[in-house]
Design a protein around this motif. Structure first.
Motif, PDB file in Angstrom:
ATOM      1  N   GLY A 249       0.829  -1.200   0.000  1.00  0.00           N
ATOM      2  CA  GLY A 249       0.000   0.000   0.000  1.00  0.00           C
ATOM      3  C   GLY A 249       0.864   1.251   0.000  1.00  0.00           C
ATOM      4  N   GLY A 250       1.976   1.194   0.753  1.00  0.00           N
ATOM      5  CA  GLY A 250       2.905   2.317   0.778  1.00  0.00           C
ATOM      6  C   GLY A 250       3.563   2.539  -0.576  1.00  0.00           C
ATOM      7  N   ILE A 251       3.795   1.447  -1.311  1.00  0.00           N
ATOM      8  CA  ILE A 251       4.379   1.575  -2.652  1.00  0.00           C
ATOM      9  C   ILE A 251       3.398   2.276  -3.592  1.00  0.00           C
ATOM     10  N   PHE A 252       2.110   1.980  -3.453  1.00  0.00           N
ATOM     11  CA  PHE A 252       1.100   2.678  -4.248  1.00  0.00           C
ATOM     12  C   PHE A 252       1.124   4.175  -3.943  1.00  0.00           C
ATOM     13  N   VAL A 253       1.202   4.513  -2.662  1.00  0.00           N
ATOM     14  CA  VAL A 253       1.214   5.926  -2.257  1.00  0.00           C
ATOM     15  C   VAL A 253       2.493   6.608  -2.733  1.00  0.00           C
ATOM     16  N   LEU A 254       3.583   5.860  -2.772  1.00  0.00           N
ATOM     17  CA  LEU A 254       4.868   6.415  -3.197  1.00  0.00           C
ATOM     18  C   LEU A 254       4.790   6.988  -4.615  1.00  0.00           C
ATOM     19  N   GLN A 255       3.936   6.403  -5.434  1.00  0.00           N
ATOM     20  CA  GLN A 255       3.769   6.918  -6.795  1.00  0.00           C
ATOM     21  C   GLN A 255       3.402   8.400  -6.779  1.00  0.00           C
ATOM     22  N   TYR A 256       2.463   8.746  -5.894  1.00  0.00           N
ATOM     23  CA  TYR A 256       1.970  10.123  -5.843  1.00  0.00           C
ATOM     24  C   TYR A 256       2.984  11.061  -5.179  1.00  0.00           C
ATOM     25  N   LEU A 257       3.766  10.531  -4.239  1.00  0.00           N
ATOM     26  CA  LEU A 257       4.747  11.365  -3.559  1.00  0.00           C
ATOM     27  C   LEU A 257       5.905  11.744  -4.478  1.00  0.00           C
ATOM     28  N   LEU A 258       6.207  10.844  -5.434  1.00  0.00           N
ATOM     29  CA  LEU A 258       7.349  11.090  -6.313  1.00  0.00           C
ATOM     30  C   LEU A 258       6.982  11.880  -7.564  1.00  0.00           C
ATOM     31  N   GLN A 259       5.702  12.039  -7.825  1.00  0.00           N
ATOM     32  CA  GLN A 259       5.282  12.769  -9.030  1.00  0.00           C
ATOM     33  C   GLN A 259       5.826  14.196  -9.101  1.00  0.00           C
ATOM     34  N   PRO A 260       5.816  14.967  -7.979  1.00  0.00           N
ATOM     35  CA  PRO A 260       6.335  16.341  -8.068  1.00  0.00           C
ATOM     36  C   PRO A 260       7.822  16.416  -8.383  1.00  0.00           C
TER      37      PRO A 260
END
Length: 306
Positions: A249-260
């Motif tokens: 689940g954290g890996i899924f969230v990581l996608q959005y954190l790295l976008q910027p």
């Protein structure tokens, strides 16, 4: 900074909830000796069933119940082909995935772009939700989260310490010896597949009536395949599945954190599946006995064989 940490942690638990539900269901199924690669299709059926019923009745809990029933019903296809017909379980599971995705796409097509008027929202636990840091993260979640944790712990206890759990594990380890004790192996495996399908359908329902309140084709987004890898990662243990599910689940969230940071969106979308491949690779390099895999997993069993 505190708000960012809380937000990331909350989103991680939300993203990991359907993975946990699906993994616990697959563990039950595989512990009995049946490999089910149809999780993705069952999740899709659960998602569309829950959405359609909720859309027409305005009752998401009724939608959840219908989704579970639909998931269990379509899982009967895999149970019948794998247990009664002694078919190749890999082929049967892949067929179930295609069948489930096809049914979901067909039934859900008229509902694309139609948001729900109501969904299952977060349910704060009185007093506990007010605890600094921990409260907003753990005790202000969707009922699906609490249900997933409770079911994972409950299924661990059942598999390890109850008669039915011993029979399920024995059916996957040594069905010949288990049969001599008067246990109906076919019945155990049927129910394990059906119950596992219900768990997968719950995971799908979470996506359409809690995580979001809309339906789009392909909303399961490969989570069913991640569940297969998580089952191996968890060593067929529901308690370990809790850790694995929220890690992914954290890996899924990581996608959005790295976008910027300007990283390619295509690469970010690949992250959960890269992690899945790594888990499968590591699993394949380890001895099967050390992995704790059921000895007769994916092996057909004919009554009376010795």
């Amino acid at each position: 900074m505190e708000e960012i940490v809380i937000s990331v942690a909350e989103r991680t638990l939300v993203a990991g909830t359907p993975l946990l539900l699906g993994t616990v269901g697959e563990i039950i199924c595989e512990r009995s000796g049946i490999l089910n690669l149809g999780v993705e299709g069952v999740m899709a059926v659960g998602a569309v069933s829950a959405f359609i019923v909720t859309h027409h009745t305005g009752n998401p809990w009724l939608g959840l119940c219908v989704a579970i029933a639909a998931g269990m019903l379509i899982s009967l296809v895999h149970a019948f082909t794998s247990v009664s017909l002694q078919s190749n379980q890999v082929v049967s599971g892949l067929a179930l995935t295609m069948l489930g995705l096809g049914i979901a796409g067909l039934l859900g097509k008229p509902y694309v772009g139609k948001p729900l008027a109501v969904k299952i929202n977060a349910l704060p636990v009185p007093l506990l939700a007010d605890i600094p840091l921990v409260g907003p993260v753990l005790f202000n979640q969707s009922p699906f989260f609490y249900l997933a944790i409770a079911l994972a712990i409950g299924m661990w206890f059942i598999l390890e310490y109850t008669l039915i759990g011993i029979r399920i594990r024995s059916a996957g380890e040594n069905p010949q010896a288990t049969e001599t004790q008067g246990v109906n192996i076919a019945l155990i495996r049927y129910w394990s597949v059906i119950v596992g399908g219900g768990f997968s359908a719950m995971a799908g329902a979470h996506l359409s009536i809690s995580y979001s309140k809309s339906w789009i084709e392909g909303m399961t987004a490969g989570r069913g395949w991640i569940v297969i890898a998580l089952t191996i990662f968890a060593l067929w243990n529901p308690l370990r599945a809790i850790i694995g599910a929220f890690l992914f689940g954290g890996i899924f969230v990581l996608q959005y954190l790295l976008q910027p940071l300007g990283i390619s969106p295509n690469f970010l979308a690949m992250l959960p599946y890269i992690a899945t491949l790594l888990v499968l690779l590591v699993g394949s390099l380890r001895d099967r006995r050390r992995l704790n895999a059921p000895a007769m997993l994916a092996e057909p069993y004919r009554r009376g064989e010795r």
